[in-house]
Design a protein around this motif. Structure first.
Motif, PDB file in Angstrom:
ATOM      1  N   THR A  51       2.248  -7.435 -29.893  1.00  0.00           N
ATOM      2  CA  THR A  51       3.518  -7.847 -29.331  1.00  0.00           C
ATOM      3  C   THR A  51       3.285  -8.504 -27.971  1.00  0.00           C
ATOM      4  OG1 THR A  51       5.720  -7.082 -28.639  1.00  0.00           O
ATOM      5  CG2 THR A  51       3.880  -5.593 -28.226  1.00  0.00           C
ATOM      6  N   PHE A  52       4.253  -9.332 -27.554  1.00  0.00           N
ATOM      7  CA  PHE A  52       4.264  -9.854 -26.194  1.00  0.00           C
ATOM      8  C   PHE A  52       5.401  -9.224 -25.384  1.00  0.00           C
ATOM      9  CE2 PHE A  52       2.142 -13.384 -28.499  1.00  0.00           C
ATOM     10  CZ  PHE A  52       0.959 -13.414 -27.765  1.00  0.00           C
ATOM     11  N   ASN A  53       6.027  -8.222 -25.964  1.00  0.00           N
ATOM     12  CA  ASN A  53       7.102  -7.499 -25.286  1.00  0.00           C
ATOM     13  C   ASN A  53       6.483  -6.473 -24.339  1.00  0.00           C
ATOM     14  OD1 ASN A  53       9.214  -5.829 -24.502  1.00  0.00           O
ATOM     15  ND2 ASN A  53      10.181  -5.816 -26.525  1.00  0.00           N
ATOM     16  N   PRO A  54       6.594  -6.656 -23.028  1.00  0.00           N
ATOM     17  CA  PRO A  54       5.906  -5.756 -22.093  1.00  0.00           C
ATOM     18  C   PRO A  54       6.457  -4.333 -22.114  1.00  0.00           C
ATOM     19  CG  PRO A  54       7.475  -7.108 -20.906  1.00  0.00           C
ATOM     20  CD  PRO A  54       7.450  -7.627 -22.319  1.00  0.00           C
ATOM     21  N   CYS A  55       7.633  -4.156 -22.678  1.00  0.00           N
ATOM     22  CA  CYS A  55       8.258  -2.831 -22.743  1.00  0.00           C
ATOM     23  C   CYS A  55       7.846  -2.065 -23.986  1.00  0.00           C
ATOM     24  CB  CYS A  55       9.775  -2.963 -22.717  1.00  0.00           C
ATOM     25  SG  CYS A  55      10.405  -3.994 -21.383  1.00  0.00           S
ATOM     26  N   ASN A  56       7.111  -2.702 -24.875  1.00  0.00           N
ATOM     27  CA  ASN A  56       6.796  -2.070 -26.157  1.00  0.00           C
ATOM     28  C   ASN A  56       5.311  -2.091 -26.481  1.00  0.00           C
ATOM     29  OD1 ASN A  56       7.535  -0.790 -28.601  1.00  0.00           O
ATOM     30  ND2 ASN A  56       7.476  -2.736 -29.697  1.00  0.00           N
ATOM     31  N   THR A  57       4.465  -2.232 -25.464  1.00  0.00           N
ATOM     32  CA  THR A  57       3.029  -2.272 -25.720  1.00  0.00           C
ATOM     33  C   THR A  57       2.469  -0.860 -25.846  1.00  0.00           C
ATOM     34  OG1 THR A  57       2.525  -2.340 -23.358  1.00  0.00           O
ATOM     35  CG2 THR A  57       2.778  -4.446 -24.485  1.00  0.00           C
ATOM     36  N   LYS A  58       1.611  -0.669 -26.840  1.00  0.00           N
ATOM     37  CA  LYS A  58       1.001   0.637 -27.066  1.00  0.00           C
ATOM     38  C   LYS A  58      -0.516   0.530 -27.215  1.00  0.00           C
ATOM     39  CE  LYS A  58       5.090   2.700 -29.278  1.00  0.00           C
ATOM     40  NZ  LYS A  58       6.011   1.555 -29.294  1.00  0.00           N
ATOM     41  N   ASP A  59      -1.067  -0.645 -26.928  1.00  0.00           N
ATOM     42  CA  ASP A  59      -2.512  -0.841 -26.995  1.00  0.00           C
ATOM     43  C   ASP A  59      -2.932  -1.740 -25.835  1.00  0.00           C
ATOM     44  OD1 ASP A  59      -3.053  -3.823 -28.249  1.00  0.00           O
ATOM     45  OD2 ASP A  59      -1.177  -2.968 -28.949  1.00  0.00           O
ATOM     46  N   ALA A  60      -4.220  -1.665 -25.490  1.00  0.00           N
ATOM     47  CA  ALA A  60      -4.715  -2.360 -24.305  1.00  0.00           C
ATOM     48  C   ALA A  60      -4.594  -3.876 -24.417  1.00  0.00           C
ATOM     49  CB  ALA A  60      -6.169  -1.972 -24.051  1.00  0.00           C
ATOM     50  N   THR A  61      -4.837  -4.425 -25.610  1.00  0.00           N
ATOM     51  CA  THR A  61      -4.765  -5.880 -25.777  1.00  0.00           C
ATOM     52  C   THR A  61      -3.352  -6.385 -25.546  1.00  0.00           C
ATOM     53  OG1 THR A  61      -6.601  -5.877 -27.355  1.00  0.00           O
ATOM     54  CG2 THR A  61      -5.157  -7.799 -27.365  1.00  0.00           C
TER      55      THR A  61
END
Length: 608
Positions: free
Chosen positions: A83-93
């Motif tokens: 994802t490119f959603n900064p509020c929904n990132t769950k991994d380092a990449t």
């Protein structure tokens, strides 16, 4: 000074001697002289300063003037961002990609560790009140002004509702309550915490997002919001604030970012940064492919594995790259064991009940810990460019429990621990007291050759105890989903990024309801009434630790949590790599630090 032997030569490292600034309202700082041996002669620019030009509050870099133009090519292992959603990132990449696009109110000074303004022009801390003054006149990439409304929306409608990744919401809760937030004027907001809360100011680094762009999606429920800004999004549609904006994403090949002409940071001649026209992330399959691309000059930056350090260091003088020793990694590398003993809505156990009994037995976990040969890992996987790790805090953390010394591998101690737990060895095979052969799966992310090598070595170590280990490397995003959503797994080799300045950032890992409490993850419909006694202790430690304002009051609490993890071993730590990184000599304004790495200041870097 510590001496760490590589295959051919001796790498000299100055230990990270950290001190805390004992103040009630300012987080701990790195000492100004916390510098690794390889970079101790580098002269750092002065701290950025605010400059108002034609009613716009710019942030002025104090780095030497550079040239505009050119590109920097870096790499990422795996299959690219989810994802490119900064509020929904769950991994380092995904986090690093989204981090290119969106800035927070504050950031961490890369050298001192102090909190300093970013989107904010300044801030004031008065007891429980945090007053944030935004920069006036700065814009999103679509030309609309960034205002207090965006801050209010980001926190009230996303963070405080737990949309996307709820980790920040979890970390902000004090006495069961979230902070209050009010808008004072178009460029000023005030947060108020229920009680004095030591980690709060650092939490304000959360990315601020544009209300006018995000709101239609957040208003339509969690599933719609989580799908927003997927990798299939047209880059032209994305509204962001960072130094670079998304230009192109080609699945499994590359992610291309280009200069944001609206960025609010300027150079000493008051020209808008960044200098670079483009930053490209090549998506490489594994670390071997990464090395080949660096050798072919397709990559400009390379994180060097231990086995290759000697070669790159010896060739540095006659090459087009410089090698920097950044000291101990700020993250942790570990083996996590699934202690989940719950049932799903159909009454089926998430984990095989037989394995539950094994994994839930502290002596069984201790046997694994004693069987793992960290010294062998350091020598043969990291080629000596690492140190054994036994604690939940990284080796450069100011909160590291230095009383935890660890132990060498001892297969006999491991066998005695298994005997104590009722396991028996017959014809070289291990059985429990009900006659079940001890067999389980061990996962890690495919393509990361270091972790794959660790998996092979752990498999061999545990097979000496008679265990049958099915080692299964899988694609990283699939592994994350398995560990955080399915609960149906046995053990995994993983790594987590971390902050050497603030243990509270790990609250989502260590507290019972944390979204990354992976060793005993609770589905949404479960309460914490079934907490293990030491899980209750961890909950209390992280609650109390955040409310203590002085370093000397907080340190004993975080020492205690590390002791609990070391004794109970739901997560078994392996080693801490020393970060060695190479970058082409043509890039200037490179100011590496042990805290922030090599290219944290992309907006200031230029091509000579």
């Amino acid at each position: 000074m510590k001496r760490i032997w590589g295959i051919i030569f001796l790498i000299l490292i100055v230990g990270l001697f950290l001190k805390a600034c004992i103040m009630a309202d300012i987080p701990e700082q790195y000492s100004d002289n916390v510098i690794n041996a390889d970079i101790k002669e580098i002269v750092y620019p002065a701290k950025e300063r605010n400059v108002a030009i034609n009613g716009i509050d710019y942030l002025q870099s104090q780095a030497p003037l550079g040239k505009f133009g050119g590109e920097l090519v870096v790499s990422t292992i795996g299959e690219g961002p989810k994802t490119f959603n900064p509020c929904n990132t769950k991994d380092a990449t995904s986090s690093s990609m989204a981090g290119m696009l969106y800035d927070g109110l504050v950031t961490t000074n890369p050298r001192t560790g102090e909190v300093q303004p970013l989107l904010a022009k300044s801030f004031e801390v008065n007891g429980n009140d945090y007053i944030i003054h935004l920069r006036k006149g700065i814009k999103w990439t679509d030309g609309k002004l960034i205002t207090a409304e965006d801050v209010i929306y980001t926190y009230k409608e996303i963070v405080f509702k737990g949309l996307g990744n709820p980790s920040t919401m979890d970390a902000m809760i004090v006495d069961g309550k979230l902070p209050s937030l009010v808008q004072i004027d178009d460029y000023t907001v005030k947060f108020t915490t229920p009680r004095p809360f030591a980690p709060f100011l650092r939490q304000l680094s959360y990315p601020i997002v544009p209300k006018h762009y995000f709101k239609p999606y957040s208003d339509n429920g969690e599933s719609v919001f989580n799908a927003f800004l997927s990798p299939n999004t047209n880059p032209k549609d994305i509204v962001s604030s960072g130094a670079f904006k998304l230009k192109e994403y080609v699945a499994a090949q590359r992610v291309v970012f280009v200069r944001n002409p609206n960025y609010y940071k300027i150079n000493l001649e008051n020209k808008q940064l960044p200098y670079l026209d483009k930053v490209v992330y090549l998506i490489v399959g594994d670390t071997n492919n990464e090395i080949l691309k660096f050798e072919a000059k397709e990559l400009d930056v390379l994180s060097i594995r231990g086995s290759n350090v000697a070669q790159y260091k010896l060739n540095e003088a006659k090459s087009d790259y410089s090698v920097y020793n950044l000291g101990a990694d700020t993250g942790t590398l570990f083996l996590v064991i699934n202690l989940n003993n719950r049932k799903d809505k159909n009454g089926k156990f998430y984990v095989n009940p037989i394995k539950q009994r094994w994994f839930g037995n502290r002596d069984f976990r201790a046997a694994i810990d004693w069987a793992i040969d960290r010294k062998n890992m350091v020598q043969n996987i990291a080629s000596g460019v690492a140190e054994p790790l036994f604690t939940a805090e990284s080796l450069n953390s100011i909160y590291l429990n230095k009383y935890i010394k660890g132990h060498p591998s001892d297969i006999e101690v491991a066998r005695k621990s298994l005997q104590k737990a009722g396991f028996v060895l017959r014809n070289g095979k291990l059985y429990d007291n009900k006659g079940n052969r001890v067999e389980f799966d061990l996962y890690t992310n495919a393509g990361n050759l270091e972790r794959e090598a660790l998996g092979v070595m752990i498999k061999q170590d545990l097979e000496e105890l008679g265990m049958k280990v099915n080692f299964k490397p899988v694609e990283f995003n699939s592994l994350v989903n398995k560990l955080t959503n399915t609960y149906d797994w046995d053990m995994a080799i993983m790594g987590l990024t971390g902050s050497p300045l603030e243990p509270h950032d790990g609250k989502n890992v260590w507290t019972s309801k944390g979204s990354l409490h992976m060793f005993n993850q609770r589905p949404a419909n479960y309460s914490v009434d079934d907490r293990l006694s030491w899980e209750k202790d961890l909950d209390e430690i992280f609650k109390e630790g955040a409310l203590k304002l002085l370093f000397d009051e907080r340190k004993p609490l975080y020492d205690k949590y590390q002791t609990i993890i070391y004794n109970q071993k739901p997560i078994i730590y392996l080693y801490s790599p020393i970060r060695i990184t190479a970058i082409r000599k043509k890039f200037k304004n490179i100011y590496p630090t042990p805290l922030s790495g090599l290219i944290y200041n992309l907006d200031e870097i230029y091509v000579e």
